[in-house]
Design a protein around this motif. Structure first.
Motif, PDB file in Angstrom:
ATOM      1  N   GLY A 790      -8.811   9.760   0.359  1.00 44.39           N
ATOM      2  CA  GLY A 790      -7.666   8.854   0.269  1.00 44.39           C
ATOM      3  C   GLY A 790      -7.360   8.203   1.597  1.00 44.39           C
ATOM      4  O   GLY A 790      -7.434   8.838   2.656  1.00 44.39           O
ATOM      5  N   TYR A 791      -7.033   6.908   1.546  1.00 42.65           N
ATOM      6  CA  TYR A 791      -6.674   6.184   2.773  1.00 42.65           C
ATOM      7  C   TYR A 791      -5.605   5.157   2.429  1.00 42.65           C
ATOM      8  O   TYR A 791      -5.693   4.469   1.405  1.00 42.65           O
ATOM      9  CB  TYR A 791      -7.885   5.489   3.382  1.00 42.65           C
ATOM     10  CG  TYR A 791      -7.565   4.723   4.649  1.00 42.65           C
ATOM     11  CD1 TYR A 791      -7.108   5.381   5.788  1.00 42.65           C
ATOM     12  CD2 TYR A 791      -7.700   3.344   4.693  1.00 42.65           C
ATOM     13  CE1 TYR A 791      -6.801   4.685   6.951  1.00 42.65           C
ATOM     14  CE2 TYR A 791      -7.403   2.628   5.847  1.00 42.65           C
ATOM     15  CZ  TYR A 791      -6.946   3.304   6.976  1.00 42.65           C
ATOM     16  OH  TYR A 791      -6.630   2.616   8.118  1.00 42.65           O
ATOM     17  N   LYS A 792      -4.598   5.066   3.293  1.00 42.15           N
ATOM     18  CA  LYS A 792      -3.504   4.127   3.067  1.00 42.15           C
ATOM     19  C   LYS A 792      -3.290   3.296   4.316  1.00 42.15           C
ATOM     20  O   LYS A 792      -3.265   3.813   5.438  1.00 42.15           O
ATOM     21  CB  LYS A 792      -2.226   4.880   2.701  1.00 42.15           C
ATOM     22  CG  LYS A 792      -1.045   3.957   2.375  1.00 42.15           C
ATOM     23  CD  LYS A 792       0.140   4.740   1.851  1.00 42.15           C
ATOM     24  CE  LYS A 792       0.747   5.621   2.923  1.00 42.15           C
ATOM     25  NZ  LYS A 792       2.000   6.263   2.481  1.00 42.15           N
ATOM     26  N   MET A 793      -3.142   1.985   4.110  1.00 40.92           N
ATOM     27  CA  MET A 793      -2.882   1.055   5.214  1.00 40.92           C
ATOM     28  C   MET A 793      -1.512   0.432   5.013  1.00 40.92           C
ATOM     29  O   MET A 793      -1.203  -0.086   3.926  1.00 40.92           O
ATOM     30  CB  MET A 793      -3.935  -0.064   5.246  1.00 40.92           C
ATOM     31  CG  MET A 793      -5.356   0.410   5.451  1.00 40.92           C
ATOM     32  SD  MET A 793      -6.555  -0.944   5.254  1.00 40.92           S
ATOM     33  CE  MET A 793      -5.979  -2.102   6.510  1.00 40.92           C
ATOM     34  N   ASP A 794      -0.690   0.479   6.040  1.00 42.49           N
ATOM     35  CA  ASP A 794       0.609  -0.175   5.995  1.00 42.49           C
ATOM     36  C   ASP A 794       0.459  -1.577   6.556  1.00 42.49           C
ATOM     37  O   ASP A 794       0.157  -1.769   7.741  1.00 42.49           O
ATOM     38  CB  ASP A 794       1.631   0.620   6.806  1.00 42.49           C
ATOM     39  CG  ASP A 794       1.954   1.957   6.152  1.00 42.49           C
ATOM     40  OD1 ASP A 794       1.990   1.996   4.911  1.00 42.49           O
ATOM     41  OD2 ASP A 794       2.131   2.952   6.881  1.00 42.49           O
ATOM     42  N   LEU A 795       0.646  -2.563   5.691  1.00 46.01           N
ATOM     43  CA  LEU A 795       0.571  -3.956   6.088  1.00 46.01           C
ATOM     44  C   LEU A 795       1.980  -4.515   6.223  1.00 46.01           C
ATOM     45  O   LEU A 795       2.974  -3.851   5.896  1.00 46.01           O
ATOM     46  CB  LEU A 795      -0.223  -4.761   5.056  1.00 46.01           C
ATOM     47  CG  LEU A 795      -1.610  -4.197   4.692  1.00 46.01           C
ATOM     48  CD1 LEU A 795      -2.221  -5.021   3.581  1.00 46.01           C
ATOM     49  CD2 LEU A 795      -2.516  -4.171   5.912  1.00 46.01           C
ATOM     50  N   GLU A 796       2.095  -5.723   6.677  1.00 50.58           N
ATOM     51  CA  GLU A 796       3.403  -6.345   6.789  1.00 50.58           C
ATOM     52  C   GLU A 796       3.990  -6.558   5.396  1.00 50.58           C
ATOM     53  O   GLU A 796       3.451  -7.289   4.575  1.00 50.58           O
ATOM     54  CB  GLU A 796       3.298  -7.681   7.524  1.00 50.58           C
ATOM     55  CG  GLU A 796       4.653  -8.315   7.788  1.00 50.58           C
ATOM     56  CD  GLU A 796       4.541  -9.598   8.599  1.00 50.58           C
ATOM     57  OE1 GLU A 796       5.574 -10.246   8.794  1.00 50.58           O
ATOM     58  OE2 GLU A 796       3.414  -9.937   9.010  1.00 50.58           O
ATOM     59  N   ASN A 797       5.073  -5.843   5.124  1.00 49.81           N
ATOM     60  CA  ASN A 797       5.766  -5.931   3.835  1.00 49.81           C
ATOM     61  C   ASN A 797       4.891  -5.519   2.651  1.00 49.81           C
ATOM     62  O   ASN A 797       5.146  -5.930   1.518  1.00 49.81           O
ATOM     63  CB  ASN A 797       6.287  -7.359   3.601  1.00 49.81           C
ATOM     64  CG  ASN A 797       7.278  -7.779   4.668  1.00 49.81           C
ATOM     65  OD1 ASN A 797       8.096  -6.980   5.128  1.00 49.81           O
ATOM     66  ND2 ASN A 797       7.183  -9.047   5.088  1.00 49.81           N
ATOM     67  N   ASP A 848      -5.322  -0.197  -4.453  1.00 51.76           N
ATOM     68  CA  ASP A 848      -4.026  -0.713  -4.889  1.00 51.76           C
ATOM     69  C   ASP A 848      -3.344  -1.463  -3.751  1.00 51.76           C
ATOM     70  O   ASP A 848      -3.265  -0.961  -2.619  1.00 51.76           O
ATOM     71  CB  ASP A 848      -3.112   0.439  -5.346  1.00 51.76           C
ATOM     72  CG  ASP A 848      -3.520   0.993  -6.683  1.00 51.76           C
ATOM     73  OD1 ASP A 848      -3.342   0.300  -7.691  1.00 51.76           O
ATOM     74  OD2 ASP A 848      -4.031   2.130  -6.713  1.00 51.76           O
ATOM     75  N   TYR A 849      -2.864  -2.644  -4.094  1.00 53.88           N
ATOM     76  CA  TYR A 849      -2.091  -3.447  -3.144  1.00 53.88           C
ATOM     77  C   TYR A 849      -0.675  -3.544  -3.697  1.00 53.88           C
ATOM     78  O   TYR A 849      -0.445  -4.046  -4.801  1.00 53.88           O
ATOM     79  CB  TYR A 849      -2.694  -4.837  -2.992  1.00 53.88           C
ATOM     80  CG  TYR A 849      -1.952  -5.717  -1.992  1.00 53.88           C
ATOM     81  CD1 TYR A 849      -2.234  -5.638  -0.637  1.00 53.88           C
ATOM     82  CD2 TYR A 849      -0.976  -6.621  -2.429  1.00 53.88           C
ATOM     83  CE1 TYR A 849      -1.565  -6.442   0.279  1.00 53.88           C
ATOM     84  CE2 TYR A 849      -0.298  -7.416  -1.528  1.00 53.88           C
ATOM     85  CZ  TYR A 849      -0.604  -7.320  -0.176  1.00 53.88           C
ATOM     86  OH  TYR A 849       0.071  -8.110   0.728  1.00 53.88           O
ATOM     87  N   THR A 850       0.285  -3.037  -2.918  1.00 52.53           N
ATOM     88  CA  THR A 850       1.673  -2.997  -3.366  1.00 52.53           C
ATOM     89  C   THR A 850       2.558  -3.743  -2.392  1.00 52.53           C
ATOM     90  O   THR A 850       2.513  -3.504  -1.179  1.00 52.53           O
ATOM     91  CB  THR A 850       2.164  -1.541  -3.468  1.00 52.53           C
ATOM     92  OG1 THR A 850       1.275  -0.802  -4.309  1.00 52.53           O
ATOM     93  CG2 THR A 850       3.563  -1.475  -4.055  1.00 52.53           C
TER      94      THR A 850
END
Length: 947
Positions: A790-797, A848-850
């Motif tokens: 699992g990998y999660k990236m925090d993008l702008e908003n 997934d893009y949220t």
């Protein structure tokens, strides 16, 4: 120190998303323990009744969240769970012939009867009168909070049946507010399979072309309401769900519009044809001469009989590809706190389910050998003359005849199945003191079900109506004019039709009570004390299936044999305990043991030992060993022994047998019969099968080794190895395997179970069959690796996340006879008549893009290539087995406001067809139904409203 440990564990868990055990196991159950001014949350994780301060356990758990369930678009629980690489397809809506009408789960491919299914940590009852395992139709998909799949032996914690592991459905019993969901879905496919269209053109069969439009539609409406009451002392949740889906026939898909032959290279079909087939042998000096055989049908030009030229009936188009279904369920969860020592609770559910399994029209199916003479009033003079010349007989002689006439005049057969399941759980829990608590419960669950089989032909009525010697057709009896082209009328067929009915009740009563808490003992090397559980459980299982005379005597020709009534009772008394032993700061030992006393097989003990060790806050090593048992169920113990059907091939039959005359002689085939025994056109043969009251419990040992890691922020992975070894497996060797082993080895152990009819056949009539009874037959040895990333990236908003869940099958060895390694075979990466399709590697990958108010997701479902172990399916031989398959799904959601969310998507966006296989491998419609995507592109849309 303790609070810091909790923080680290939760951080590790949260990093894992749906890919890890720890992650969504928080909140299974929680209590607070005061230590100074701080509150430490304790949770109960699937696989243990001890509430603990960390989340990861020594046994691996895979979790599927409510969000993942919602975005899958599926509203049948079995379709949702079958997406997990660790689960293989069992009973689904894509089975028709012999379907139980239930939906079941098969973890690791060890069988649904070795997968324990729980609701909120408590076991479900058997699903119907024809199935001994839980029916997950009872579970409302919309109320599932998450599904926890424990893939290590858990028999010491939960009791029998957890050999492969546990599937625990955690329901949302803390829901607040009012939710209303409406959904619709359907399938779409472009019929452009040139391969099978060419095969059907050669046969002159009709088929659909082009787009199907949206078919196989389903509709769902569900409502959930929940709220606190009594100034917050109580909480109640209630739900109601309605679901309906339309039927789909095999004729709706070109790749299923004809039944492939065993070789997979031609459209096969049944020798039981609308224009009747006949298998005829002369009677010479009072004995049937099976060395002389006439195999033919009515000459379409009207000139008497015509020798068989490959004319077959295409029975596929009218069979169900997906059964129709309508289901309604209601339920509630209620909790109330009188004080900290007494918190009563109640769970209630009721489900009513209706479905039908439609298959091709009934027929006479060459079921009975009729003695005939040349005075038969239905046969023409030309037909009599042809037979006399062929056999060298006179008008004073006799002959015997098997008839294969398809009842197209009477319409398709259908098994109308209804199930009503209800479950009432009530109990109380509370604190005894600051460190000990208790839980006492009573669980009553029951399923009433019925099977009403219509449009089947009654065997006792055939003889008099075809003019068999020794019978009479009198009164309002109409002759069944099978000897004249188009001679059978609907009125004649109606006189032969019968209805078979089975009803029954399955009940389960469970009394359970345990206490859990901390001992006044701490190891010198640890900070936390030893915790334990001790408890008692009693299970009372009652099973009854009542067959009417038609079913009990096997009068219906399309059933393959009798289905007598079945009654049985099993009572189990259990004593269980668990210990959690903190050894050092970071090293925990977990022990569990259970003593069980069965009314049918005596007592057994199961136990498990687990270790988990946390390194540098972000790495955890885990290992476990478990001994599990599974006691045989009512059907395995008490099921009646009778003749039924098995699908496969007789390699000694046909004009060019696969084996030599010497090898085939081992099966009872004479030299005169060799090369002259007709194969079953439908690839179905007789077996004598049934229960065995002397069965002993199965035994299994499970080892798991794994690592869970969070090496840097927002990235995690887990790798777990498992090894499952079973002995005294309850099952059958398999008719196909018995026949093959007899041919190849000549071992009397196998050859004594092969009985050919006087004609050498294993399918004409019921005199030839293979004995294939239940027994403690041998062993199973499964090995494999589960992996998650699992990998999660925090993008702008926004947030972008990636998750992989994969399974690698290292070994899937079946030992038919315990201790005889020479007969063992490995099903890993293999498909055959003995092996369900098992790719070496299978995975799901999600991206997934949220962003604020909306989400877009993609899922890649991959099935590795599979080798073919066999010779009958020449299509698979030429292709080297089954190629790898990839299915791509897209889904999205958008919140119109705080109360309304739209969800939709397309699964299998490229409309990939399932791999086609011949009749010896196919479970339905020329494919392994329910495993691969079966019907093409799947579209879904729903509106979710919450107030």
């Amino acid at each position: 120190m303790l609070n810091n440990k909790v923080t680290k564990a939760v951080r590790l868990a949260i990093a894992f998303g749906a890919a890890s055990a720890a992650l969504t196991s928080v909140n299974v159950a929680a209590e607070e323990q005061k230590e100074g001014a701080e509150a430490v949350e304790r949770i109960q994780v699937t696989g243990s009744r001890i509430k603990r301060t960390d989340i990861e356990t020594s046994s691996p758990i895979t979790v599927m969240t409510a969000e993942e369930i919602k975005f899958s678009g599926y509203d049948r629980v079995e379709d949702i769970l079958n997406q997990l690489p660790q689960i293989e397809a069992a009973e689904t809506s894509f089975l028709a012939n012999g379907a139980t009408g239930t939906a079941t789960l098969d973890l690791r491919g060890l069988g649904s009867n070795r997968t324990l299914v729980l609701i909120n940590g408590r076991r479900m009852q058997a699903g119907s009168i024809t199935s001994q395992v839980p029916d997950v139709n009872q579970i409302p998909a919309s109320l599932i909070q998450r599904v926890e799949v424990l893939t290590g032996g858990a028999g010491a914690v939960y009791g029998a049946d957890a050999v492969a592991g546990v599937v625990n459905f955690v329901m949302n019993d803390e829901f607040e507010g009012l939710a209303f969901n409406v959904g619709a879905s359907g399938y779409q496919h472009n019929n452009d399979n040139k391969y099978i269209q060419d095969l059907m053109d050669k046969r002159g069969y009709d088929y659909e072309t082009g787009s199907t439009g949206i078919d196989g539609r389903s509709y769902t409406i569900d409502m959930t309401i929940g709220s606190d009451f009594a100034d917050g002392k109580g909480h109640a949740v209630a739900y109601a769900v309605w679901r309906r889906n339309e039927e789909l026939l095999q004729g709706s898909r070109d790749y299923a519009s004809c039944a492939l032959s065993a070789a997979g290279t031609a459209c096969g079909g049944s020798g039981t044809t609308p224009n009747p087939h006949f298998d005829i042998f002369p009677v010479v000096d009072g004995e049937v001469d099976y060395t002389q055989e006439y195999w033919g049908y009515l000459d379409p030009s009207g000139n008497g009989f015509k020798e068989d030229d490959g004319y077959r009936y295409n029975f596929a188009p009218v069979n169900h590809f997906m059964r129709p279904n309508e289901r309604f369920s209601v339920g509630s969860f209620v909790k109330y706190e009188i004080d900290e020592h007494f918190r009563p609770y109640l769970e209630f559910s009721l489900m009513h389910n209706r479905t039908a399994g439609q298959i091709a029209e009934s027929g006479t199916f060459f079921n009975e050998e009729f003695l005939m003479d040349y005075n038969n009033p239905l046969m023409s003079d030309l037909q009599k003359q042809q037979l006399q010349e062929f056999f060298g007989q006179s008008s004073a002689d006799q002959f015997v005849m098997y008839i294969g006439k398809r009842n197209v005049e009477g319409g398709a057969r259908a098994d109308n199945l209804e199930h009503t399941s209800y479950r009432i759980l009530t109990g109380m829990e509370g604190e005894i003191n600051d460190t000990w608590s208790y839980d006492v419960s009573y669980n009553y669950s029951a399923t009433t079900s019925s099977s009403v089989y219509i449009n089947d032909l009654l065997a006792p009525k055939i003889g008099p109506r075809v003019g068999a010697v020794g019978t009479e057709c009198e009164g309002d009896c109409l002759y069944y004019n099978v000897f004249t082209l188009g001679g059978v009328t609907k009125e004649q067929a109606d006189q032969l039709a019968g209805v078979g009915t089975q009803t029954g009740l399955v009940t389960q009563v469970i009394y359970n009570g345990y206490v859990t808490g901390e001992l006044d003992f701490t190891l010198p090397t640890a900070d936390a004390p030893v915790a334990m559980v001790i408890g008692l459980e009693r299970r009372e299982l009652n099973y009854e299936r009542i067959s009417d005379t038609v079913y009990a005597e096997g009068q219906l020709l399309g059933q393959g044999g009798p289905s007598p009534s079945l009654f049985g009772e099993i009572n189990v008394n259990d004593l269980f305990t668990e210990f959690q032993i903190p050894v050092t700061d970071g090293l925990n030992a977990n022990l569990a043991a259970r003593w069980s006393d069965y009314s049918t097989s005596g007592s057994d003990t199961t136990y498990s030992l687990g270790l988990d060790y946390t390194i540098a806050d972000a790495y955890m090593l885990r290992a476990s060993f478990a001994k599990a048992v599974r006691a045989p169920n009512v059907g395995e113990l008490f099921g009646a022994q009778n003749i039924g059907l098995w699908s496969g091939d007789d390699p000694c039959a046909g004009p060019s047998p696969t084996y030599t005359a010497e090898q085939c002689a081992r099966t009872g085939m004479t030299a005169a019969q060799y090369g002259n025994v007709t194969k079953s056109p439908a690839a179905q043969y007789n077996q004598f099968a049934g229960g065995n009251p002397n069965l002993q419990p199965e035994e299994a040992e499970t080892i798991t080794l794994g690592i869970v890691a969070n090496p840097f922020e927002n990235f995690n992975f887990s790798v777990d190895y498992f090894n499952i070894e079973m002995e005294k497996v309850v099952g059958t060797v398999g008719a196909s395997r018995i026949l093959k082993n007899c041919i190849e080895t000549g071992d009397a152990f196998f050859c004594d179970n092969v009985k050919r009819s006087p004609s050498g056949s294993l399918w004409l009539g019921q005199e030839g069959y293979i004995t294939n009874l239940s027994d403690n037959i041998g062993g199973r040895h499964w090995r494999g690796i589960d992996a998650t990333v699992g990998y999660k990236m925090d993008l702008e908003n926004a947030t972008l996340s990636f998750d992989l869940n994969g399974f690698y099958s290292m070994k899937k060895e079946v030992e038919p006879i315990l201790g005889d390694a020479a007969l063992a075979y490995d099903c890993s990466g293999v498909v055959s008549t003995d092996c369900f399709t098992t790719p070496k590697w299978r995975h799901t990958f999600k991206a997934d893009y949220t962003a604020d108010g909306w989400r877009v997701g993609m899922k890649w479902r991959f099935f590795g290539s599979v080798d073919y172990d066999g010779t009958a399916d020449t299509l698979l031989v030429e292709n080297g087995g089954l190629d790898s398959f990839s299915f791509i799904d897209l889904s999205g959601s958008y919140s119109l406001n705080e109360r309304v969310t739209l969800n939709g998507g397309v699964n299998n966006i490229f409309d990939k067809e399932p791999p086609m296989v011949g009749s010896t491998i196919a479970s339905n419609a020329n494919t392994v139904a329910g495993f691969y995507d079966t019907l093409g592109r799947f579209l879904h849309f729903s509106v979710n409203m919450k107030f």
